[in-house]
Design a protein around this motif. Structure first.
Motif, PDB file in Angstrom:
ATOM      1  N   GLN A 192       1.062  -1.295   0.048  1.00 43.82           N
ATOM      2  CA  GLN A 192      -0.014   0.021  -0.095  1.00 43.82           C
ATOM      3  C   GLN A 192       0.790   1.147  -0.030  1.00 43.82           C
ATOM      4  O   GLN A 192       0.434   2.303   0.404  1.00 43.82           O
ATOM      5  N   ASN A 243      -0.119   2.469  10.861  1.00 39.10           N
ATOM      6  CA  ASN A 243      -1.331   2.827  10.685  1.00 39.10           C
ATOM      7  C   ASN A 243      -1.388   4.030   9.592  1.00 39.10           C
ATOM      8  O   ASN A 243      -0.924   5.340   9.788  1.00 39.10           O
ATOM      9  N   LYS A 244      -1.554   3.758   8.208  1.00 35.39           N
ATOM     10  CA  LYS A 244      -1.779   4.838   7.062  1.00 35.39           C
ATOM     11  C   LYS A 244      -2.797   5.794   7.535  1.00 35.39           C
ATOM     12  O   LYS A 244      -2.721   7.056   6.852  1.00 35.39           O
ATOM     13  N   ASN A 245      -3.614   5.783   8.390  1.00 37.78           N
ATOM     14  CA  ASN A 245      -4.910   6.785   8.448  1.00 37.78           C
ATOM     15  C   ASN A 245      -4.223   7.824   9.619  1.00 37.78           C
ATOM     16  O   ASN A 245      -5.053   8.902   9.644  1.00 37.78           O
ATOM     17  N   VAL A 246      -3.067   7.589  10.056  1.00 37.59           N
ATOM     18  CA  VAL A 246      -2.386   8.737  11.113  1.00 37.59           C
ATOM     19  C   VAL A 246      -1.825   9.791  10.348  1.00 37.59           C
ATOM     20  O   VAL A 246      -1.137   9.584   9.448  1.00 37.59           O
ATOM     21  N   ASP A 247      -1.831  11.042  10.719  1.00 40.23           N
ATOM     22  CA  ASP A 247      -0.998  12.130  10.179  1.00 40.23           C
ATOM     23  C   ASP A 247       0.459  12.023  10.908  1.00 40.23           C
ATOM     24  O   ASP A 247       0.454  12.789  11.996  1.00 40.23           O
ATOM     25  N   TRP A 248       1.121  11.442  10.225  1.00 40.67           N
ATOM     26  CA  TRP A 248       2.559  11.275  10.561  1.00 40.67           C
ATOM     27  C   TRP A 248       3.404  12.507  10.136  1.00 40.67           C
ATOM     28  O   TRP A 248       3.316  12.959   9.245  1.00 40.67           O
ATOM     29  N   TRP A 266      -1.471  -0.308   6.590  1.00 37.94           N
ATOM     30  CA  TRP A 266      -2.510  -0.044   6.022  1.00 37.94           C
ATOM     31  C   TRP A 266      -3.494   0.851   7.112  1.00 37.94           C
ATOM     32  O   TRP A 266      -2.985   1.151   8.187  1.00 37.94           O
ATOM     33  N   GLY A 267      -4.626   1.115   6.587  1.00 39.46           N
ATOM     34  CA  GLY A 267      -5.736   2.141   7.407  1.00 39.46           C
ATOM     35  C   GLY A 267      -6.489   1.425   8.273  1.00 39.46           C
ATOM     36  O   GLY A 267      -7.228   0.478   7.848  1.00 39.46           O
ATOM     37  N   PHE A 268      -6.395   1.811   9.560  1.00 36.14           N
ATOM     38  CA  PHE A 268      -7.112   1.364  10.520  1.00 36.14           C
ATOM     39  C   PHE A 268      -7.613   2.515  11.548  1.00 36.14           C
ATOM     40  O   PHE A 268      -7.080   3.285  11.445  1.00 36.14           O
ATOM     41  N   HIS A 269      -8.264   1.970  12.715  1.00 34.03           N
ATOM     42  CA  HIS A 269      -8.787   3.013  13.651  1.00 34.03           C
ATOM     43  C   HIS A 269      -7.634   3.490  14.089  1.00 34.03           C
ATOM     44  O   HIS A 269      -6.479   3.353  14.753  1.00 34.03           O
ATOM     45  N   PRO A 270      -7.673   5.170  14.145  1.00 34.79           N
ATOM     46  CA  PRO A 270      -6.523   5.979  14.706  1.00 34.79           C
ATOM     47  C   PRO A 270      -6.204   5.947  16.144  1.00 34.79           C
ATOM     48  O   PRO A 270      -5.248   6.841  16.379  1.00 34.79           O
TER      49      PRO A 270
END
Ligand SMILES: [Zn+2]
Length: 326
Positions: free
Chosen positions: A48, A171-176, A117-121
């Protein structure tokens, strides 16, 4: 596992010019011990694109340098016709379990599969060493797979730890925040900090049998850690989280005399870069890692990076995360 920090956090602001001076010094000073362990990242399951940007890979590599102080001699895993092995890992791209046959791991090296990948933040990432599903060959081969030559790792009451490597999922959904030379914004999670934490789990923090040897208590009344290096440093048993796999949330220690929340407690504040504290390193020593006193050069680098890590806006406005913090 690493989660967003549930609390507001105030740290020290420092002058930019100090940071620039420190960074210039870092770039010209060799700091690696001759026999440092080498953490080798494998991106084959990063389908991803979590690490398609070289800046992100650089941040991961920087996190691994925290463990350059470890000087254990890790035996190579070199399978052949007579000596074979298989392991199963949780793919870091969310693709489920995958079996790997006859993975080669160099001497002094640990292989870590990474991806996202994206999961719960509420969860930043997690790590695991997978399951060794088959080992076939000589006794020496089997012991190498399980302990990498670390004396005491296979004792009934283990005093050491040797591992082939593991897998880390981010977690890809985090604003890193990936940049190494700037501070994370107040609402960003510092990637380097979380990567360093997860690599720590691969190296047995909260996971190794030799870590478990030092735990007392139970889930109902709480766990405490009694490793000798940690006791010598703190002077009393150290409270752990409810799974016995981290220091308790909000445990503090020092880096070069400066107070910081431990890196190996369960969560990480937004807007802040953390480094390994003295207590974190003591915990790794209690697992069995050989961690010589840092050289002068290394002390200088640690101090410089600490300055960088501590420089940020004091105008933090992080929201409180609820949910499972472990
Ligand atoms: Zn963790």
């Amino acid at each position: 596992m690493n989660t967003p920090h549930p609390f507001r956090y105030i740290s020290i602001s420092l002058q930019r010019y100090m940071l620039r001076a420190s960074l210039i010094a870092i770039s010209v000073m060799p700091v690696l011990p001759a026999n440092a362990i080498d953490i080798n990242f494998d991106y084959r399951f990063d389908t991803q694109g979590m690490f398609s940007d070289p800046t992100r890979r650089a941040a991961l590599e920087a996190a691994a340098t925290v463990y350059d102080r470890f000087t254990d001699n890790l035996l190579a895993i070199n399978p052949d016709a007579q000596n074979t092995w298989s392991l199963s890992i949780n793919r870091p791209d969310g693709g489920g379990n995958v079996t790997l046959n006859n993975l080669n791991v160099n001497a002094q090296s640990i292989t870590v599969f990474v991806g996202g990948w994206g999961f719960h933040p509420s969860v930043l990432g997690w790590a695991g060493a997978g399951n060794i599903t088959n080992v076939s060959g000589s006794i020496a081969w089997q012991q190498t797979i399980q302990a990498r030559g670390q004396l005491g790792a296979l004792d009934p009451n283990p005093t050491d730890y040797g591992v082939w490597g593991g897998a880390i999922t981010f977690n890809k959904n985090v604003d890193w925040h990936f940049d190494l030379n700037t501070d994370p914004a107040e609402n960003q999670q510092d990637f380097l900090t979380t990567a360093m934490h997860e690599i720590g789990h691969i190296l047995g923090f909260g996971e190794a049998a030799s870590w478990g040897q030092h735990i007392q208590g139970d889930a109902e009344n709480g766990y405490t850690f009694h490793g000798q290096n940690s006791l010598d440093l703190i002077g009393h048993p150290i409270a752990l989280d409810r799974y016995g796999s981290h220091w308790a949330e909000g445990t503090y220690s020092v880096i070069d005399g400066n107070l910081q929340e431990t890196a190996m407690d369960p969560s990480t504040p937004r807007g802040q870069r953390q480094w390994m504290t003295d207590l974190d390193y003591a915990g790794f020593a209690d697992i069995g890692w050989e961690i010589p006193e840092p050289t002068v050069a290394f002390v200088f680098m640690s101090c410089s990076l600490l300055l960088l890590g501590r420089h940020r806006s004091t105008n933090t406005n992080s929201t409180i995360e609820t949910g499972d913090l472990s």
